[in-house]
Design a protein around this motif. Structure first.
Motif, PDB file in Angstrom:
ATOM      1  N   GLU A   1     -13.959 -81.059 -50.889  1.00 62.70           N
ATOM      2  CA  GLU A   1     -13.327 -81.373 -52.507  1.00 62.70           C
ATOM      3  C   GLU A   1     -13.673 -80.078 -53.062  1.00 62.70           C
ATOM      4  O   GLU A   1     -13.358 -79.544 -53.783  1.00 62.70           O
ATOM      5  N   MET A   2     -15.441 -79.759 -52.880  1.00 68.57           N
ATOM      6  CA  MET A   2     -15.726 -78.686 -53.039  1.00 68.57           C
ATOM      7  C   MET A   2     -15.527 -77.314 -52.874  1.00 68.57           C
ATOM      8  O   MET A   2     -15.523 -76.465 -53.271  1.00 68.57           O
ATOM      9  N   VAL A   3     -14.178 -76.990 -52.128  1.00 68.15           N
ATOM     10  CA  VAL A   3     -13.378 -76.172 -51.665  1.00 68.15           C
ATOM     11  C   VAL A   3     -12.644 -75.572 -52.357  1.00 68.15           C
ATOM     12  O   VAL A   3     -11.848 -74.974 -53.759  1.00 68.15           O
ATOM     13  N   TYR A   4     -11.293 -77.491 -53.363  1.00 68.01           N
ATOM     14  CA  TYR A   4     -11.142 -77.097 -54.433  1.00 68.01           C
ATOM     15  C   TYR A   4     -11.928 -76.462 -55.937  1.00 68.01           C
ATOM     16  O   TYR A   4     -11.068 -75.314 -56.697  1.00 68.01           O
ATOM     17  N   GLU A   5     -12.996 -76.873 -55.836  1.00 67.92           N
ATOM     18  CA  GLU A   5     -14.207 -77.173 -57.213  1.00 67.92           C
ATOM     19  C   GLU A   5     -14.058 -75.926 -57.243  1.00 67.92           C
ATOM     20  O   GLU A   5     -13.881 -74.753 -57.892  1.00 67.92           O
ATOM     21  N   ALA A   6     -14.623 -74.423 -56.331  1.00 66.33           N
ATOM     22  CA  ALA A   6     -14.341 -73.427 -56.136  1.00 66.33           C
ATOM     23  C   ALA A   6     -13.226 -72.695 -56.473  1.00 66.33           C
ATOM     24  O   ALA A   6     -13.372 -71.567 -57.217  1.00 66.33           O
ATOM     25  N   VAL A   7     -12.217 -73.060 -56.348  1.00 64.98           N
ATOM     26  CA  VAL A   7     -11.092 -72.172 -56.233  1.00 64.98           C
ATOM     27  C   VAL A   7     -10.984 -72.052 -58.175  1.00 64.98           C
ATOM     28  O   VAL A   7     -10.465 -71.270 -58.724  1.00 64.98           O
TER      29      VAL A   7
ATOM     30  N   HIS B   1      -7.969 -70.671 -43.145  1.00 65.88           N
ATOM     31  CA  HIS B   1      -7.625 -71.419 -44.192  1.00 65.88           C
ATOM     32  C   HIS B   1      -7.602 -72.279 -43.161  1.00 65.88           C
ATOM     33  O   HIS B   1      -6.733 -74.106 -43.702  1.00 65.88           O
ATOM     34  N   LYS B   2      -8.108 -71.851 -41.876  1.00 68.37           N
ATOM     35  CA  LYS B   2      -8.246 -73.256 -40.162  1.00 68.37           C
ATOM     36  C   LYS B   2      -9.337 -74.059 -40.257  1.00 68.37           C
ATOM     37  O   LYS B   2      -9.184 -74.700 -41.351  1.00 68.37           O
ATOM     38  N   GLY B   3     -10.006 -74.447 -39.582  1.00 76.04           N
ATOM     39  CA  GLY B   3     -11.266 -74.693 -39.064  1.00 76.04           C
ATOM     40  C   GLY B   3     -12.282 -73.767 -40.602  1.00 76.04           C
ATOM     41  O   GLY B   3     -13.490 -74.702 -40.622  1.00 76.04           O
ATOM     42  N   LEU B   4     -12.096 -72.559 -41.144  1.00 76.69           N
ATOM     43  CA  LEU B   4     -12.956 -72.399 -41.886  1.00 76.69           C
ATOM     44  C   LEU B   4     -13.180 -73.253 -43.171  1.00 76.69           C
ATOM     45  O   LEU B   4     -13.092 -73.318 -43.409  1.00 76.69           O
ATOM     46  N   MET B   5     -11.881 -74.284 -43.181  1.00 79.43           N
ATOM     47  CA  MET B   5     -11.302 -75.072 -44.292  1.00 79.43           C
ATOM     48  C   MET B   5     -11.591 -74.223 -45.574  1.00 79.43           C
ATOM     49  O   MET B   5     -11.290 -74.957 -46.689  1.00 79.43           O
ATOM     50  N   GLY B   6     -10.581 -73.398 -45.671  1.00 79.01           N
ATOM     51  CA  GLY B   6     -11.049 -72.264 -47.071  1.00 79.01           C
ATOM     52  C   GLY B   6      -9.314 -72.406 -47.191  1.00 79.01           C
ATOM     53  O   GLY B   6      -8.248 -73.057 -46.201  1.00 79.01           O
ATOM     54  N   PRO B   7      -8.746 -71.683 -47.857  1.00 76.10           N
ATOM     55  CA  PRO B   7      -7.438 -71.492 -48.728  1.00 76.10           C
ATOM     56  C   PRO B   7      -6.572 -70.823 -48.448  1.00 76.10           C
ATOM     57  O   PRO B   7      -7.633 -69.848 -47.629  1.00 76.10           O
ATOM     58  N   GLN B   8      -5.367 -71.189 -48.070  1.00 78.68           N
ATOM     59  CA  GLN B   8      -4.585 -69.993 -47.695  1.00 78.68           C
ATOM     60  C   GLN B   8      -4.449 -69.041 -48.208  1.00 78.68           C
ATOM     61  O   GLN B   8      -4.816 -68.597 -49.352  1.00 78.68           O
ATOM     62  N   GLY B   9      -3.910 -67.656 -47.432  1.00 83.57           N
ATOM     63  CA  GLY B   9      -3.895 -66.270 -48.670  1.00 83.57           C
ATOM     64  C   GLY B   9      -5.494 -65.452 -47.967  1.00 83.57           C
ATOM     65  O   GLY B   9      -6.371 -64.652 -48.480  1.00 83.57           O
ATOM     66  N   THR B  10      -6.245 -66.353 -46.911  1.00 86.81           N
ATOM     67  CA  THR B  10      -7.011 -65.639 -46.083  1.00 86.81           C
ATOM     68  C   THR B  10      -7.963 -65.359 -45.239  1.00 86.81           C
ATOM     69  O   THR B  10      -6.856 -66.211 -44.740  1.00 86.81           O
TER      70      THR B  10
ATOM     71  N   THR C   1      -6.889 -55.088 -55.573  1.00 83.67           N
ATOM     72  CA  THR C   1      -7.779 -56.572 -55.818  1.00 83.67           C
ATOM     73  C   THR C   1      -7.603 -57.401 -54.845  1.00 83.67           C
ATOM     74  O   THR C   1      -6.999 -58.131 -54.652  1.00 83.67           O
ATOM     75  N   PRO C   2      -9.393 -58.236 -54.203  1.00 85.29           N
ATOM     76  CA  PRO C   2      -9.092 -58.751 -53.008  1.00 85.29           C
ATOM     77  C   PRO C   2      -8.798 -60.496 -53.422  1.00 85.29           C
ATOM     78  O   PRO C   2      -8.579 -60.258 -55.759  1.00 85.29           O
ATOM     79  N   ASN C   3      -8.201 -61.385 -52.731  1.00 90.08           N
ATOM     80  CA  ASN C   3      -8.362 -62.921 -53.616  1.00 90.08           C
ATOM     81  C   ASN C   3      -9.738 -63.413 -53.752  1.00 90.08           C
ATOM     82  O   ASN C   3      -9.528 -64.610 -53.182  1.00 90.08           O
ATOM     83  N   THR C   4      -9.629 -62.772 -54.806  1.00 89.80           N
ATOM     84  CA  THR C   4     -11.857 -63.552 -55.247  1.00 89.80           C
ATOM     85  C   THR C   4     -11.050 -65.491 -55.380  1.00 89.80           C
ATOM     86  O   THR C   4     -12.223 -66.064 -54.491  1.00 89.80           O
ATOM     87  N   PRO C   5     -10.303 -66.148 -55.102  1.00 88.85           N
ATOM     88  CA  PRO C   5     -10.253 -67.618 -55.675  1.00 88.85           C
ATOM     89  C   PRO C   5     -10.192 -68.140 -54.767  1.00 88.85           C
ATOM     90  O   PRO C   5     -10.683 -68.774 -54.230  1.00 88.85           O
ATOM     91  N   GLY C   6      -9.523 -67.566 -53.916  1.00 89.14           N
ATOM     92  CA  GLY C   6      -9.436 -67.735 -52.074  1.00 89.14           C
ATOM     93  C   GLY C   6     -10.415 -67.684 -51.467  1.00 89.14           C
ATOM     94  O   GLY C   6     -10.550 -68.020 -50.933  1.00 89.14           O
ATOM     95  N   ILE C   7     -11.731 -65.998 -51.378  1.00 90.97           N
ATOM     96  CA  ILE C   7     -12.439 -66.183 -50.867  1.00 90.97           C
ATOM     97  C   ILE C   7     -13.919 -66.830 -51.038  1.00 90.97           C
ATOM     98  O   ILE C   7     -14.608 -67.420 -50.522  1.00 90.97           O
ATOM     99  N   ALA C   8     -13.448 -67.127 -53.281  1.00 91.43           N
ATOM    100  CA  ALA C   8     -14.586 -68.347 -53.382  1.00 91.43           C
ATOM    101  C   ALA C   8     -14.325 -69.774 -52.850  1.00 91.43           C
ATOM    102  O   ALA C   8     -15.265 -70.789 -52.258  1.00 91.43           O
ATOM    103  N   GLY C   9     -12.920 -69.788 -52.550  1.00 94.88           N
ATOM    104  CA  GLY C   9     -12.901 -71.317 -51.597  1.00 94.88           C
ATOM    105  C   GLY C   9     -13.042 -71.388 -49.530  1.00 94.88           C
ATOM    106  O   GLY C   9     -13.898 -72.505 -49.731  1.00 94.88           O
ATOM    107  N   LEU C  10     -13.266 -69.984 -49.966  1.00 99.14           N
ATOM    108  CA  LEU C  10     -13.824 -70.045 -48.717  1.00 99.14           C
ATOM    109  C   LEU C  10     -14.932 -70.155 -48.685  1.00 99.14           C
ATOM    110  O   LEU C  10     -15.153 -71.192 -46.959  1.00 99.14           O
ATOM    111  N   THR C  11     -15.799 -69.443 -49.166  1.00101.18           N
ATOM    112  CA  THR C  11     -17.159 -69.628 -49.327  1.00101.18           C
ATOM    113  C   THR C  11     -17.704 -70.776 -49.042  1.00101.18           C
ATOM    114  O   THR C  11     -18.371 -71.170 -48.662  1.00101.18           O
ATOM    115  N   ALA C  12     -16.898 -71.601 -49.763  1.00100.24           N
ATOM    116  CA  ALA C  12     -17.459 -73.242 -49.943  1.00100.24           C
ATOM    117  C   ALA C  12     -17.009 -74.124 -49.066  1.00100.24           C
ATOM    118  O   ALA C  12     -17.137 -74.710 -48.548  1.00100.24           O
ATOM    119  N   GLY C  13     -15.537 -73.322 -48.386  1.00 97.30           N
ATOM    120  CA  GLY C  13     -15.216 -74.301 -46.675  1.00 97.30           C
ATOM    121  C   GLY C  13     -16.334 -74.123 -45.558  1.00 97.30           C
ATOM    122  O   GLY C  13     -16.876 -74.587 -45.463  1.00 97.30           O
TER     123      GLY C  13
END
Lengths: 381, 381
Positions: free
Chosen positions: A15-21, A198-207, A247-259
């Motif tokens: 859930e925290m990945v969705y929230e971070a994005v 976006h696999k075991g690290l649980m972040g969004p696709q695009g990272t 420009t990086p994929n900031t929402p994706g990286i924010a989600g990855l960080t949460a993952g």
């Protein structure tokens, strides 16, 4: 749907990945590292925090050595093509994904030789074969940490030791293992580590992530705005800017960080044990169905949470279709973008029916999948 | 914060963009085009829908000609390096961003000549100068649709006509105009169109687009899994797979698709008129403050919603700092990754204070920004 396709991408995410994005997009959706205002700085901070999280996970010293890419494929292309030059020799294995095989094959046109080490029928690799293949001009060894077809875990520690001793660069493709298995770039002598976000690290696709070890020279293949040394018409060579134009994929990286935060909070051991249990449960279940062919090690401690099977000689795509339509079980049939791996295990024509599990897969789901396989088996034969 | 940095990335996005990203991640976060199950197919469908939306916006016939990239920089690198080969000549302008200038400069090492057409002090381009620069080996003309420093709109229709007549490929960088200005690849004779997904198109960061016209040969620089022709160790040459190796940014593309839907629903005219009004309001306001230097055309019908100014000889970064800290106004000072553009307008040393507006910018926000500038002006001089 019972989602057993986690080797393609993990689903669901914490859930925290969705929230971070969403938090990034809604509350500080500015361009990081470009402007100097509060929102831009906050966006820059989440990306830096992401680099720090990656460092903690893989025992990397310097966050600047962590390059964010759009996926593992880009990270692998960058590492392979960035390191190898005309006259060089690269060693890889017959279990690699096309994201490794295709770049290496394409480099043949640039005068880069390759040796593909044949793995055994379970996807296993004898590290001595790698050592023996090293020549004077060998610059790089590329090995997947675990096969995306059979899950077979490769002896990367031993290969790292060989690479170090022989003074050859070592690139590990951790797309199927990062976030589940211990990876320590120092202890394992890993010079370059590529993985998906976006696999075991649980972040969004695009990272994706590429770690570049100290002193490893990697050519870039994109130039552009870096937010640094803007007055120069040549690409700055400092890390990570050199490899992160635009420009990086900031929402994706924010989600990855949460993952990754989620993973560090849960602990790799707990995650891996759960996946082993699930894999074990699945393996036991399908072993009890006569006529099912199981590929790989068939041992949850020797493979990632990926199991390839076939039902007799039935086409894998048809089984996949029935699993989806009739039983609402989502898996991936076919060749999984790894034709040499399928050739290695003898399934290049038939493909396999691949089940892959994640931290959120339950035993109940696995049992339903097993029953589905049993039903299909009884129907078709 | 009053966010006036929309040329870096638009913020906020339409509500439906956030919803589309979250809906993808939470409800069908599978890997598109890889597996055949329901969730994977649904993920594949949103990406195809995205290609169709791009087609509608730019009058493109075939969705397969729409390549999704991770940002405009990648799209530009792909187009420029994919087209140009040793012995070729490329023409561009002195108002280009580093995402155009740096790839072109780097190609000098590969034997690709370039001519940079000098623009006037307002960033204006005389298309006759482009025509005169065309030589026998000229393969490509690269022009931004609007400068990211001064907003100056370039005569791309006339250049397209010249390119067609002279049989030279025409690449337009629409990072500052897509989603706001009419772009018709057919009428404008555009062979290659590169743009960001996260600016005027209102999608999330991590998205970019490259349109490749029929018959235009563009080399790829990444190989990997494409979900197609998996049995082959060479990259498939069919579009869009050839250029889209690895897992795409599905949540990003879902958001971008929603962004373009929003634009098509509102209508380009309405969006552009709003941005023109806002720009006009800002220009009038700052013109009335003595001692403010305004760059560019100073005419909202001749520039995108981007205005660069300076306050006397004050350092642009310091002004940016005060605007943020004291007045809570977020802008971008400095060189904006476009040093030659700053050289053209005479601000390579000082940089400029860049205000950029979006569809959600209000007149009230602009008025506050103008008052802030007036205050700073009175303080510093």
């Amino acid at each position: 749907m019972i989602y057993l396709d986690n080797a393609a991408t993990t689903f669901p995410k914490p859930e925290m990945v969705y929230e971070a994005v969403l938090n990034n997009m809604k509350n500080y959706g500015a361009n990081p590292g470009r402007s100097g205002h509060k929102l831009a700085l906050e966006a820059g901070r989440v990306i830096f925090k992401g680099r720090e999280m990656v460092c903690r996970l893989f025992n990397i010293d310097d966050p600047m050595q962590v390059i964010f890419t759009c996926n593992a494929t880009e990270a692998l292309n960058l590492a392979i093509k960035g390191v190898l030059e005309e006259g060089d020799h690269v060693i890889t294995t017959s279990m690699e994904h096309n994201s490794v095989m295709r770049p290496i094959k394409s480099l043949e046109n640039n005068g880069v030789e390759n040796t593909v080490i044949q793995c055994d029928e379970a996807g296993g690799l004898n590290p001595r074969l790698i050592e023996r293949a090293i020549k004077e001009n060998t610059k790089l060894i590329v090995v997947t940490h675990a096969s995306n077809v059979t899950g077979t875990i490769m002896p990367i520690e031993e290969i790292g030791e060989i690479a170090k001793r022989k003074n050859v660069l070592f690139l590990v493709d951790a797309a199927q293992t990062a976030g589940v298995y211990d990876i320590d770039v120092k202890n394992m002598n890993i010079d370059l580590l590529a993985t998906a976000g976006h696999k075991g690290l649980m972040g969004p696709q695009g990272t994706g992530i590429l770690f570049i070890g100290e002193g490893v020279e990697v050519k870039h293949f994109k130039e552009g705005g870096t937010g640094s040394k803007s007055q120069e018409l040549t690409q700055p060579l400092m890390l990570p800017d050199r490899y992160e134009s635009g420009t990086p994929n900031t929402p994706g990286i924010a989600g990855l960080t949460a993952g990754i935060e989620f993973i560090l909070k849960e602990g790799l051991d707990k995650i891996r044990k759960h996946e082993e249990e699930i894999t074990s449960c699945f393996l036991e279940g399908v072993k009890n169905i006569p006529g099912i062919i199981i590929y790989g090690k068939q041992d949850a401690t020797k493979q990632a949470a990926v199991v390839s099977i076939n039902i007799g000689e039935e086409d894998s795509s048809e089984i996949g279709y029935v699993l989806d339509k009739v039983f609402d079980v989502g898996i991936r049939p076919g060749l999984h973008c790894a034709p040499m791996a399928h050739k290695t295990i003898g399934t290049l024509e038939q493909g396999t029916v691949r089940f892959s599990f994640g931290y959120f897969t339950t035993k109940e789901e696995v049992k339903i999948a097993i029953e589905a396989i049993r039903n299909i088996k009884e129907e078709v034969i």
